[in-house]
Design a protein around this motif. Structure first.
Motif, mmCIF file in Angstrom:
data_model
loop_
_atom_site.group_PDB
_atom_site.id
_atom_site.type_symbol
_atom_site.label_atom_id
_atom_site.label_comp_id
_atom_site.label_asym_id
_atom_site.label_seq_id
_atom_site.Cartn_x
_atom_site.Cartn_y
_atom_site.Cartn_z
ATOM 1 N N LYS A 1 0.824 -1.214 0.000
ATOM 2 C CA LYS A 1 0.000 0.000 0.000
ATOM 3 C C LYS A 1 0.856 1.261 0.000
ATOM 4 N N LEU A 2 1.900 1.278 0.817
ATOM 5 C CA LEU A 2 2.751 2.471 0.834
ATOM 6 C C LEU A 2 3.481 2.621 -0.502
ATOM 7 N N ALA A 3 3.924 1.494 -1.078
ATOM 8 C CA ALA A 3 4.640 1.572 -2.361
ATOM 9 C C ALA A 3 3.715 2.099 -3.456
ATOM 10 N N VAL A 4 2.484 1.621 -3.486
ATOM 11 C CA VAL A 4 1.523 2.079 -4.508
ATOM 12 C C VAL A 4 1.234 3.575 -4.315
ATOM 13 N N LEU A 5 1.025 3.954 -3.065
ATOM 14 C CA LEU A 5 0.751 5.370 -2.774
ATOM 15 C C LEU A 5 1.934 6.250 -3.214
ATOM 16 N N SER A 6 3.131 5.772 -2.984
ATOM 17 C CA SER A 6 4.326 6.555 -3.322
ATOM 18 C C SER A 6 4.488 6.690 -4.826
ATOM 19 N N VAL A 7 4.241 5.578 -5.538
ATOM 20 C CA VAL A 7 4.332 5.626 -6.999
ATOM 21 C C VAL A 7 3.322 6.633 -7.536
ATOM 22 N N THR A 8 2.113 6.559 -7.032
ATOM 23 C CA THR A 8 1.038 7.398 -7.556
ATOM 24 C C THR A 8 1.233 8.867 -7.214
ATOM 25 N N MET A 9 1.726 9.138 -6.020
ATOM 26 C CA MET A 9 1.640 10.506 -5.481
ATOM 27 C C MET A 9 2.944 11.285 -5.452
ATOM 28 N N HIS A 10 4.087 10.655 -5.748
ATOM 29 C CA HIS A 10 5.341 11.362 -5.446
ATOM 30 C C HIS A 10 5.484 12.682 -6.201
ATOM 31 N N LEU A 11 5.006 12.747 -7.428
ATOM 32 C CA LEU A 11 5.157 14.016 -8.152
ATOM 33 C C LEU A 11 4.261 15.096 -7.553
ATOM 34 N N ASN A 12 3.044 14.706 -7.162
ATOM 35 C CA ASN A 12 2.142 15.680 -6.517
ATOM 36 C C ASN A 12 2.740 16.210 -5.221
ATOM 37 N N ILE A 13 3.364 15.330 -4.461
ATOM 38 C CA ILE A 13 3.963 15.768 -3.194
ATOM 39 C C ILE A 13 5.120 16.733 -3.486
ATOM 40 N N HIS A 14 5.926 16.420 -4.486
ATOM 41 C CA HIS A 14 7.059 17.308 -4.809
ATOM 42 C C HIS A 14 6.597 18.715 -5.193
ATOM 43 N N ARG A 15 5.453 18.786 -5.893
ATOM 44 C CA ARG A 15 5.109 20.106 -6.455
ATOM 45 C C ARG A 15 4.206 20.934 -5.530
ATOM 46 N N VAL A 16 4.232 20.667 -4.244
ATOM 47 C CA VAL A 16 3.323 21.356 -3.323
ATOM 48 C C VAL A 16 3.398 22.884 -3.450
ATOM 49 N N LEU A 17 4.600 23.408 -3.677
ATOM 50 C CA LEU A 17 4.745 24.859 -3.660
ATOM 51 C C LEU A 17 4.020 25.528 -4.831
ATOM 52 N N SER A 18 3.658 24.745 -5.834
ATOM 53 C CA SER A 18 2.941 25.361 -6.959
ATOM 54 C C SER A 18 1.470 24.943 -7.000
ATOM 55 N N LEU A 19 0.990 24.278 -5.959
ATOM 56 C CA LEU A 19 -0.404 23.815 -5.979
ATOM 57 C C LEU A 19 -1.349 24.841 -5.365
ATOM 58 N N ARG A 20 -2.603 24.791 -5.799
ATOM 59 C CA ARG A 20 -3.633 25.613 -5.146
ATOM 60 C C ARG A 20 -4.054 24.936 -3.845
ATOM 61 N N ALA A 21 -4.567 25.746 -2.925
ATOM 62 C CA ALA A 21 -4.963 25.196 -1.621
ATOM 63 C C ALA A 21 -5.985 24.072 -1.784
ATOM 64 N N LEU B 1 2.675 10.405 6.551
ATOM 65 C CA LEU B 1 4.011 10.822 7.006
ATOM 66 C C LEU B 1 5.090 9.902 6.435
ATOM 67 N N GLN B 2 4.748 8.619 6.310
ATOM 68 C CA GLN B 2 5.694 7.693 5.650
ATOM 69 C C GLN B 2 5.899 8.117 4.188
ATOM 70 N N LEU B 3 4.782 8.463 3.533
ATOM 71 C CA LEU B 3 4.857 8.899 2.133
ATOM 72 C C LEU B 3 5.796 10.099 1.985
ATOM 73 N N LEU B 4 5.712 11.040 2.930
ATOM 74 C CA LEU B 4 6.591 12.213 2.861
ATOM 75 C C LEU B 4 8.065 11.810 2.954
ATOM 76 N N LEU B 5 8.339 10.813 3.793
ATOM 77 C CA LEU B 5 9.730 10.349 3.907
ATOM 78 C C LEU B 5 10.200 9.720 2.596
ATOM 79 N N VAL B 6 9.303 8.957 1.964
ATOM 80 C CA VAL B 6 9.653 8.341 0.671
ATOM 81 C C VAL B 6 9.973 9.437 -0.348
ATOM 82 N N CYS B 7 9.135 10.478 -0.375
ATOM 83 C CA CYS B 7 9.340 11.561 -1.354
ATOM 84 C C CYS B 7 10.629 12.314 -1.060
ATOM 85 N N GLU B 8 10.921 12.499 0.220
ATOM 86 C CA GLU B 8 12.182 13.168 0.571
ATOM 87 C C GLU B 8 13.372 12.305 0.134
#
Ligand code: CTP
Length: 410
Positions: free
Chosen positions: A296-316, A336-343
């Protein structure tokens, strides 16, 4: 009857490392004799007993001969004339084939202590090939002792390669592959586990999905290391620095699997690799029977990592939608685990210093959204489907306040 300390306990004691588990070999005894002294049998395939007081494992000295393909195809002989040296001969590496008598004297017929000095992982005999799990074990020991400077002896590397060429790895069962992989994730340098398997050709047999990433380029401006396989190993190494959690390390290693599916004509861009990675992870996890929390964490990370990276350009509103989609408000620990994966992904480059302000930003966004309470809406008389919509809006307002307070655009 005589008992000797054997295996990992002797090895780690000589290395000056803490000994967590002690295994013993008993020479000159029979199962009946051990039963009569209160030992309890635990081995299904081998004659292993638990000591009546310490509950440590005592095995009768045994020899093993390969009698059929596969994990259980061994004939094992544990008559009371089997010697300690016979027993040590059937073991995988010289550094694991030493024994110590009750007076602390070392019995080392295969020169394991010399190999400890030389920092070499070397097989004891040709019998190494009889158990393909040993290829994974060597890779795991290489990962564990890499920081001490250990390397694999040339003749052992050659033997691992020839086992791969002869198709021996096809006999590995999913449980044993996962057991070794999972244990490698807890070592200091789990990336060396993968590197070692690749070096002997085993990666292509065991984890073809990961092997396929090597040779796939990334844009050099974002990835100075260019190669997607190298990037995955650097991300795993970065995950080790950030977290003890094997699931985070696993997901960091696999977050870019989808890049192996990009048509060559699109290289070095990888549009849509998030989507193509999901199916690969799901089938890899199914094949190796990997537990659901890893998947589950691996799937979430694959799906979401780009969205997490681009937070500074996202709308609220998009930020809040991402929290809702990832179930972050009900399962904050996984987010929080996902954030560590993205980092780990961001730090998995050849660049020396990488800042990842996105992680703190998301943690702050999560906190303000957690503080938005549904009770206020209920008190206002909001009901049914409107609750979800209004709750979303309250969260968006809270995130807007946070972002303007931080002078960040959204
Ligand atoms: N062994 C082996 N081949 C295997 C598994 C085990 O030769 N496929 C032998 C090795 O001598 C090893 C001992 O059995 O030292 C005990 O195995 P195990 O407890 O799995 O490993 P340890 O060497 O004790 O290492 P760890 O610290 O990982 O427990």
């Amino acid at each position: 009857m005589k008992t000797y300390l054997v295996g990992g306990a002797v090895r780690d004691q000589l290395l000056g490392l803490p000994v967590t588990e002690r295994d013993w070999v008993v020479v000159g005894a029979t199962p009946e004799k051990l039963y009569s002294q209160g030992y309890q049998a635990v081995g299904r395939d081998f004659p292993v007993f638990l000591h009546p007081q310490t509950h440590e494992e005592y095995a009768l000295a045994r020899t093993e001969r390969k009698s059929a393909p596969g994990y259980y195809g061994f004939t094992c002989d544990y008559n009371k004339h089997v010697t300690l040296v016979d027993d040590l001969a059937r073991r995988d590496l010289t550094i694991n084939a030493m024994a110590m008598d009750p007076n602390g004297n070392l019995i080392d017929p295969y020169h394991g202590s010399a190999d400890l000095q030389a920092k070499k992982l070397r097989h004891v005999s040709q019998a190494f090939v009889e158990d393909p799990v040993r290829v994974l074990r060597v890779a795991r020991f290489a990962a564990r002792y890499y920081y001490l400077g250990f390397t694999i002896a040339e003749e052992t590397r050659a033997l691992m390669y020839s086992m791969m060429r002869q198709g021996e790895l096809a006999h590995l069962v999913p449980e044993r592959i996962w057991q070794e992989w999972m244990r490698s994730l807890q070592e200091k340098n789990p990336e060396i586990f993968i590197y070692t398997l690749r070096d002997c050709g085993a990666l292509q047999v065991i984890f073809p999905e990961l092997d396929a990433l090597f040779g796939v380029p990334n844009p050099p401006q974002y990835h100075p290391e260019v190669d997607s396989g190298v990037h995955s190993l650097l991300s795993l190494a970065a995950a080790v620095r950030l977290s003890d959690d094997s699931r985070v390390r696993f997901a960091a290693l696999l977050h870019d699997l989808g890049k192996a599916k990009t048509p060559i004509t699109e290289w070095p861009a990888h549009h849509g690799h998030e989507k193509s990675g999901v199916q690969i992870i799901v089938s890899l996890c199914k094949r190796l029977r990997i537990p659901a929390d890893y998947r589950k964490l691996a799937v979430l990370s694959v799906t979401m990592h780009l969205n997490i990276h681009r937070v500074l350009s996202l709308r609220a509103s998009t930020m809040v939608s991402i929290l809702e989609e990832t179930d972050a408000l009900r399962r904050p620990e996984r987010f929080l685990q996902l954030l560590l994966v993205c980092e780990a992904d961001a730090c998995g480059t050849m660049s020396k210093q990488v800042d990842y302000p996105q992680a703190d930003m998301w943690r702050a966004i999560l906190r303000v959204c957690q503080n938005v309470s549904v009770s206020e809406l209920i008190a206002r008389g909001v009901t049914g489907k409107d609750i979800q919509r209004e709750l979303h809006q309250l969260r968006v307002d809270a995130v807007k306040r946070l972002c303007s307070g931080n002078k960040l655009s959204y």
